[in-house]
Design a protein around this motif. Structure first.
Motif, PDB file in Angstrom:
ATOM      1  N   LEU A   1       0.783  -1.241   0.103  1.00  0.00           N
ATOM      2  CA  LEU A   1       0.035  -0.118  -0.091  1.00  0.00           C
ATOM      3  C   LEU A   1       0.894   1.263   0.003  1.00  0.00           C
ATOM      4  CD1 LEU A   1      -2.989  -1.136   2.268  1.00  0.00           C
ATOM      5  CD2 LEU A   1      -2.882  -0.609  -0.077  1.00  0.00           C
ATOM      6  N   VAL A   2       1.967   1.292   0.717  1.00  0.00           N
ATOM      7  CA  VAL A   2       2.944   2.389   0.611  1.00  0.00           C
ATOM      8  C   VAL A   2       3.417   2.724  -0.527  1.00  0.00           C
ATOM      9  CG1 VAL A   2       5.074   3.030   1.599  1.00  0.00           C
ATOM     10  CG2 VAL A   2       3.340   2.262   3.330  1.00  0.00           C
ATOM     11  N   LEU A   3       3.995   1.615  -1.300  1.00  0.00           N
ATOM     12  CA  LEU A   3       4.497   1.626  -2.638  1.00  0.00           C
ATOM     13  C   LEU A   3       3.338   2.306  -3.678  1.00  0.00           C
ATOM     14  CD1 LEU A   3       6.960  -1.394  -2.449  1.00  0.00           C
ATOM     15  CD2 LEU A   3       7.389   1.040  -2.138  1.00  0.00           C
ATOM     16  N   LEU A   4       2.223   1.677  -3.455  1.00  0.00           N
ATOM     17  CA  LEU A   4       1.131   2.102  -4.341  1.00  0.00           C
ATOM     18  C   LEU A   4       0.851   3.575  -4.197  1.00  0.00           C
ATOM     19  CD1 LEU A   4      -1.051   1.460  -6.456  1.00  0.00           C
ATOM     20  CD2 LEU A   4      -2.514   1.144  -4.538  1.00  0.00           C
ATOM     21  N   ALA A   5       0.873   3.868  -2.866  1.00  0.00           N
ATOM     22  CA  ALA A   5       0.609   5.468  -2.605  1.00  0.00           C
ATOM     23  C   ALA A   5       1.929   6.283  -3.129  1.00  0.00           C
ATOM     24  CB  ALA A   5       0.449   5.652  -1.151  1.00  0.00           C
ATOM     25  N   TYR A   6       2.870   5.551  -3.106  1.00  0.00           N
ATOM     26  CA  TYR A   6       4.159   6.440  -3.730  1.00  0.00           C
ATOM     27  C   TYR A   6       4.017   6.667  -5.119  1.00  0.00           C
ATOM     28  CZ  TYR A   6       9.215   7.003  -4.936  1.00  0.00           C
ATOM     29  OH  TYR A   6      10.284   7.496  -5.424  1.00  0.00           O
ATOM     30  N   ALA A   7       3.635   5.600  -5.818  1.00  0.00           N
ATOM     31  CA  ALA A   7       3.338   5.589  -7.306  1.00  0.00           C
ATOM     32  C   ALA A   7       2.182   6.728  -7.684  1.00  0.00           C
ATOM     33  CB  ALA A   7       3.095   4.211  -8.115  1.00  0.00           C
ATOM     34  N   LEU A   8       1.154   6.650  -6.872  1.00  0.00           N
ATOM     35  CA  LEU A   8       0.162   7.664  -7.406  1.00  0.00           C
ATOM     36  C   LEU A   8       0.393   8.926  -6.748  1.00  0.00           C
ATOM     37  CD1 LEU A   8      -2.742   5.387  -5.893  1.00  0.00           C
ATOM     38  CD2 LEU A   8      -2.262   6.117  -8.346  1.00  0.00           C
ATOM     39  N   LEU A   9       1.307   9.200  -5.827  1.00  0.00           N
ATOM     40  CA  LEU A   9       1.626  10.702  -5.439  1.00  0.00           C
ATOM     41  C   LEU A   9       2.861  11.281  -6.082  1.00  0.00           C
ATOM     42  CD1 LEU A   9       0.909  10.233  -1.597  1.00  0.00           C
ATOM     43  CD2 LEU A   9      -0.575  11.505  -3.152  1.00  0.00           C
ATOM     44  N   PHE A  10       3.727  10.463  -6.813  1.00  0.00           N
ATOM     45  CA  PHE A  10       4.820  10.611  -7.614  1.00  0.00           C
ATOM     46  C   PHE A  10       4.565  11.972  -8.349  1.00  0.00           C
ATOM     47  CE2 PHE A  10       8.526  10.174 -10.587  1.00  0.00           C
ATOM     48  CZ  PHE A  10       9.354   9.998  -9.805  1.00  0.00           C
ATOM     49  N   GLU A  11       3.867  12.158  -9.218  1.00  0.00           N
ATOM     50  CA  GLU A  11       3.647  13.277 -10.078  1.00  0.00           C
ATOM     51  C   GLU A  11       3.178  14.533  -9.148  1.00  0.00           C
ATOM     52  OE1 GLU A  11       4.266  14.125 -13.165  1.00  0.00           O
ATOM     53  OE2 GLU A  11       5.205  12.189 -13.599  1.00  0.00           O
TER      54      GLU A  11
ATOM     55  N   GLY B   1       5.625  15.367  -6.312  1.00  0.00           N
ATOM     56  CA  GLY B   1       7.221  15.299  -6.834  1.00  0.00           C
ATOM     57  C   GLY B   1       7.816  14.317  -6.188  1.00  0.00           C
ATOM     58  N   PHE B   2       9.088  14.042  -6.938  1.00  0.00           N
ATOM     59  CA  PHE B   2      10.100  13.068  -6.489  1.00  0.00           C
ATOM     60  C   PHE B   2      10.362  13.235  -4.755  1.00  0.00           C
ATOM     61  CE2 PHE B   2      14.243  11.056  -5.773  1.00  0.00           C
ATOM     62  CZ  PHE B   2      14.068  10.060  -6.030  1.00  0.00           C
ATOM     63  N   VAL B   3      10.990  14.325  -4.712  1.00  0.00           N
ATOM     64  CA  VAL B   3      11.642  14.534  -3.171  1.00  0.00           C
ATOM     65  C   VAL B   3      10.591  14.295  -2.189  1.00  0.00           C
ATOM     66  CG1 VAL B   3      12.761  16.207  -1.829  1.00  0.00           C
ATOM     67  CG2 VAL B   3      13.192  16.002  -4.099  1.00  0.00           C
ATOM     68  N   VAL B   4       9.313  14.809  -2.209  1.00  0.00           N
ATOM     69  CA  VAL B   4       8.376  14.778  -1.355  1.00  0.00           C
ATOM     70  C   VAL B   4       7.765  13.615  -1.017  1.00  0.00           C
ATOM     71  CG1 VAL B   4       6.167  15.414  -0.310  1.00  0.00           C
ATOM     72  CG2 VAL B   4       7.847  17.191  -1.273  1.00  0.00           C
ATOM     73  N   SER B   5       7.333  12.672  -2.259  1.00  0.00           N
ATOM     74  CA  SER B   5       6.917  11.492  -2.291  1.00  0.00           C
ATOM     75  C   SER B   5       7.819  10.481  -1.808  1.00  0.00           C
ATOM     76  CB  SER B   5       6.299  10.938  -3.695  1.00  0.00           C
ATOM     77  OG  SER B   5       7.148  11.115  -4.576  1.00  0.00           O
ATOM     78  N   THR B   6       9.087  10.527  -2.066  1.00  0.00           N
ATOM     79  CA  THR B   6      10.209   9.754  -1.756  1.00  0.00           C
ATOM     80  C   THR B   6      10.708   9.785  -0.259  1.00  0.00           C
ATOM     81  OG1 THR B   6      11.375   9.890  -3.925  1.00  0.00           O
ATOM     82  CG2 THR B   6      12.587   8.915  -2.172  1.00  0.00           C
ATOM     83  N   ALA B   7      10.411  10.900   0.305  1.00  0.00           N
ATOM     84  CA  ALA B   7      10.760  11.092   1.600  1.00  0.00           C
ATOM     85  C   ALA B   7       9.604  10.500   2.432  1.00  0.00           C
ATOM     86  CB  ALA B   7      10.846  12.706   1.973  1.00  0.00           C
ATOM     87  N   LEU B   8       8.510  10.830   2.056  1.00  0.00           N
ATOM     88  CA  LEU B   8       7.268  10.205   2.780  1.00  0.00           C
ATOM     89  C   LEU B   8       7.174   8.708   2.663  1.00  0.00           C
ATOM     90  CD1 LEU B   8       4.359  12.585   1.604  1.00  0.00           C
ATOM     91  CD2 LEU B   8       5.259  12.299   3.934  1.00  0.00           C
ATOM     92  N   ALA B   9       7.561   8.167   1.414  1.00  0.00           N
ATOM     93  CA  ALA B   9       7.616   6.633   1.379  1.00  0.00           C
ATOM     94  C   ALA B   9       8.768   6.094   2.230  1.00  0.00           C
ATOM     95  CB  ALA B   9       7.759   6.130  -0.130  1.00  0.00           C
ATOM     96  N   GLY B  10       9.858   6.874   2.319  1.00  0.00           N
ATOM     97  CA  GLY B  10      11.017   6.261   2.934  1.00  0.00           C
ATOM     98  C   GLY B  10      10.617   6.315   4.474  1.00  0.00           C
ATOM     99  N   PHE B  11      10.022   7.480   4.801  1.00  0.00           N
ATOM    100  CA  PHE B  11       9.750   7.648   6.353  1.00  0.00           C
ATOM    101  C   PHE B  11       8.609   6.352   6.894  1.00  0.00           C
ATOM    102  CE2 PHE B  11       6.058   9.282   9.110  1.00  0.00           C
ATOM    103  CZ  PHE B  11       6.896   9.338  10.199  1.00  0.00           C
ATOM    104  N   ALA B  12       7.487   6.366   5.779  1.00  0.00           N
ATOM    105  CA  ALA B  12       6.601   5.319   6.212  1.00  0.00           C
ATOM    106  C   ALA B  12       7.263   3.809   6.091  1.00  0.00           C
ATOM    107  CB  ALA B  12       5.437   5.271   5.133  1.00  0.00           C
ATOM    108  N   LEU B  13       8.081   3.370   5.294  1.00  0.00           N
ATOM    109  CA  LEU B  13       8.666   2.159   5.317  1.00  0.00           C
ATOM    110  C   LEU B  13       9.833   1.782   6.361  1.00  0.00           C
ATOM    111  CD1 LEU B  13       9.307   1.775   1.434  1.00  0.00           C
ATOM    112  CD2 LEU B  13       7.594   0.522   2.813  1.00  0.00           C
ATOM    113  N   GLY B  14      10.319   2.991   6.859  1.00  0.00           N
ATOM    114  CA  GLY B  14      11.024   3.105   7.839  1.00  0.00           C
ATOM    115  C   GLY B  14      10.566   2.538   9.007  1.00  0.00           C
ATOM    116  N   LEU B  15       9.108   3.117   9.556  1.00  0.00           N
ATOM    117  CA  LEU B  15       8.161   2.775  10.641  1.00  0.00           C
ATOM    118  C   LEU B  15       7.593   1.596  10.473  1.00  0.00           C
ATOM    119  CD1 LEU B  15       6.203   6.423  11.039  1.00  0.00           C
ATOM    120  CD2 LEU B  15       8.247   5.331  12.361  1.00  0.00           C
ATOM    121  N   LEU B  16       7.526   1.144   9.204  1.00  0.00           N
ATOM    122  CA  LEU B  16       6.977  -0.165   9.015  1.00  0.00           C
ATOM    123  C   LEU B  16       7.936  -1.175   9.425  1.00  0.00           C
ATOM    124  CD1 LEU B  16       4.277  -1.574   7.971  1.00  0.00           C
ATOM    125  CD2 LEU B  16       5.320  -1.497   5.692  1.00  0.00           C
TER     126      LEU B  16
END
Length: 147
Positions: A78-88, A91-106
């Motif tokens: 689900l985090v990776l799906l959200a990353y793909a949907l929020l990428f555009e 933007g890359f920096v914000v969506s990657t930071a959010l995905a990295g944060f969420a996966l770190g907590l996970l």
């Protein structure tokens, strides 16, 4: 037994998809590596994993099904799906930071190290791709900073 059947089917799927990906060509050169490098790399890595599952010794026991691990895997998807949907939009920096944060907590990371590593991941990867590899990435909400 079922793991080996799945691994064989996945290896065949990877081989078929690699044949399809080999023909990827862009009508114009928009990045230096072209459109086929990334899918082929991912398919190669998945194929290596499938080969390992096919050839691993029979003495190694397959772990029992764990609901907690299945829930964590579903959340990861689900985090990776959200990353793909929020990428555009983000933007890359914000969506990657959010995905990295969420996966770190996970994966049981502490809050502040996950925040710091997520932000660093977004910024450093953006610098690597945009400045060193000359691959254009969307800025999204950070477009305002561009001048």
């Amino acid at each position: 037994m079922y793991v080996r059947v799945f691994a064989a089917a996945w290896l065949l799927a990877c081989a078929g998809l690699a044949l399809l990906a080999w023909g990827f060509e862009a009508p114009f050169a928009y990045d230096p590596v072209g459109p086929r490098a990334y899918p082929l790399l991912l398919l190669f890595l998945m194929g290596i994993g499938s080969l390992w599952l096919l050839c691993k010794p029979k003495g190694e026991p397959t772990p029992a099904f764990d609901w907690a691990m299945a829930r964590r895997a579903a959340l990861c998807i689900l985090v990776l799906l959200a990353y793909a949907l929020l990428f555009e939009p983000l933007g890359f920096v914000v969506s990657t930071a959010l995905a990295g944060f969420a996966l770190g907590l996970l994966f049981n990371g502490r809050l502040w190290p996950c925040v710091i590593s997520g932000v660093l991941l977004g910024l450093l990867l953006y610098g690597l791709f945009d400045y060193l590899l000359d691959v254009p990435l969307p800025l999204g909400v950070l477009r305002l900073l561009e001048s």
